[in-house]
Scaffold this active site. Structure first.
Site, PDB file in Angstrom:
ATOM      1  CE  LYS A  11       2.256 -36.633  15.639  1.00  0.00           C
ATOM      2  NZ  LYS A  11       2.771 -35.415  14.962  1.00  0.00           N
ATOM      3  CE1 TYR A  51      -1.834 -33.705  12.387  1.00  0.00           C
ATOM      4  CE2 TYR A  51      -1.698 -35.869  11.364  1.00  0.00           C
ATOM      5  CZ  TYR A  51      -1.427 -35.019  12.429  1.00  0.00           C
ATOM      6  OH  TYR A  51      -0.755 -35.481  13.533  1.00  0.00           O
ATOM      7  CG  ASN A 114       5.952 -34.225  16.511  1.00  0.00           C
ATOM      8  OD1 ASN A 114       5.193 -35.129  16.136  1.00  0.00           O
ATOM      9  ND2 ASN A 114       5.555 -32.981  16.613  1.00  0.00           N
ATOM     10  CG  HIS A 117      -1.985 -34.952  17.353  1.00  0.00           C
ATOM     11  ND1 HIS A 117      -1.855 -33.737  16.733  1.00  0.00           N
ATOM     12  CD2 HIS A 117      -3.277 -35.029  17.788  1.00  0.00           C
ATOM     13  CE1 HIS A 117      -3.032 -33.115  16.763  1.00  0.00           C
ATOM     14  NE2 HIS A 117      -3.910 -33.875  17.396  1.00  0.00           N
ATOM     15  CD  GLU A 128      -7.404 -33.071  17.228  1.00  0.00           C
ATOM     16  OE1 GLU A 128      -6.912 -32.191  16.506  1.00  0.00           O
ATOM     17  OE2 GLU A 128      -6.798 -33.549  18.217  1.00  0.00           O
TER      18      GLU A 128
HETATM   19  P1  CMP Z   1       0.968 -32.402  15.288  1.00  0.00           P
HETATM   20  O1  CMP Z   1       0.756 -31.897  16.692  1.00  0.00           O
HETATM   21  O2  CMP Z   1       0.568 -33.785  15.015  1.00  0.00           O
HETATM   22  O3  CMP Z   1       0.211 -31.427  14.259  1.00  0.00           O
HETATM   23  C1  CMP Z   1       0.668 -31.187  12.942  1.00  0.00           C
HETATM   24  C2  CMP Z   1       1.979 -31.842  12.676  1.00  0.00           C
HETATM   25  O4  CMP Z   1       2.674 -31.431  11.519  1.00  0.00           O
HETATM   26  C3  CMP Z   1       2.938 -31.552  13.797  1.00  0.00           C
HETATM   27  O5  CMP Z   1       2.534 -32.255  14.953  1.00  0.00           O
HETATM   28  C4  CMP Z   1       4.270 -31.982  13.194  1.00  0.00           C
HETATM   29  O6  CMP Z   1       4.587 -33.318  13.460  1.00  0.00           O
HETATM   30  C5  CMP Z   1       4.024 -31.863  11.691  1.00  0.00           C
HETATM   31  N1  CMP Z   1       4.962 -30.956  11.046  1.00  0.00           N
HETATM   32  C6  CMP Z   1       5.817 -31.308  10.081  1.00  0.00           C
HETATM   33  N2  CMP Z   1       6.541 -30.261   9.684  1.00  0.00           N
HETATM   34  C7  CMP Z   1       6.137 -29.210  10.416  1.00  0.00           C
HETATM   35  C8  CMP Z   1       6.512 -27.832  10.466  1.00  0.00           C
HETATM   36  N3  CMP Z   1       7.464 -27.322   9.677  1.00  0.00           N
HETATM   37  N4  CMP Z   1       5.865 -27.033  11.358  1.00  0.00           N
HETATM   38  C9  CMP Z   1       4.879 -27.534  12.155  1.00  0.00           C
HETATM   39  N5  CMP Z   1       4.487 -28.835  12.140  1.00  0.00           N
HETATM   40  C10 CMP Z   1       5.114 -29.649  11.287  1.00  0.00           C
END
Ligand code: CMP
Length: 140
Positions: A11, A51, A114, A117, A128
């Site tokens: 990311k 998403y 984070n 993904h 995906e």
């Molecule tokens: P990802 O695995 O990319 O899938 C959805 C993303 O939403 C997740 O990682 C997080 O980076 C993002 N995200 C942001 N806020 C939240 C939250 N409160 N709970 C879960 N995912 C979140």
């Protein structure tokens, strides 16, 4: 266990801090092979579509904004039990809950930023992967 493929995205928070190589080393050291990889910047439309399952969640708008804020590296990872193995290597979505030695524990800035993904099921991995890659761009 079967050999699987899964989609990974490094990311914008991680590309900004020049962590692509360090993150790729985690995959390779833990038995995943990078069989497809491309650096790109997601458009708003692409991020919204990718998403879409989270469209009703309160963080959707910010997530799309964050994912388009800089380059990402999209990649296809292959290995035994790759979907679950990659999720183990990444650690919990929230870095505060991620186990020691995981990518998110070591590199993530927040639940949103984070660092990585990973597909959450084999069915989603297939979808995906084909969101970003054609079969002719994957080399085992
Ligand atoms: P990802 O695995 O990319 O899938 C959805 C993303 O939403 C997740 O990682 C997080 O980076 C993002 N995200 C942001 N806020 C939240 C939250 N409160 N709970 C879960 N995912 C979140």
């Amino acid at each position: 266990m079967a050999v699987e493929k899964t989609l990974s995205i490094i990311k914008p928070d991680a590309t900004r801090r020049n962590l692509t190589g360090k993150i790729n080393a985690r995959f390779e050291e833990n038995g995943l092979k990078i069989v497809g990889q491309r650096r790109l910047r997601l458009t708003k439309e692409q991020a919204e579509r990718f998403y879409e399952v989270h469209k009703e969640r309160p963080f959707y708008g910010e997530l799309v904004e964050f994912m388009t804020s800089g380059p990402v590296v999209v990649q296809v990872l292959q290995g035994e039990d790759a979907v679950a193995l990659n999720r183990k290597i990444m650690g919990d979505t929230n870095p505060a809950n991620a186990a020691e030695g995981t990518i998110r524990r070591d590199f993530a800035e927040s639940i949103e930023a984070n660092s990585v993904h990973g597909s959450d099921s084999l069915g989603n991995a297939e979808k995906e992967i084909h969101f970003f890659f054609s079969d002719t761009e994957i080399f085992e």
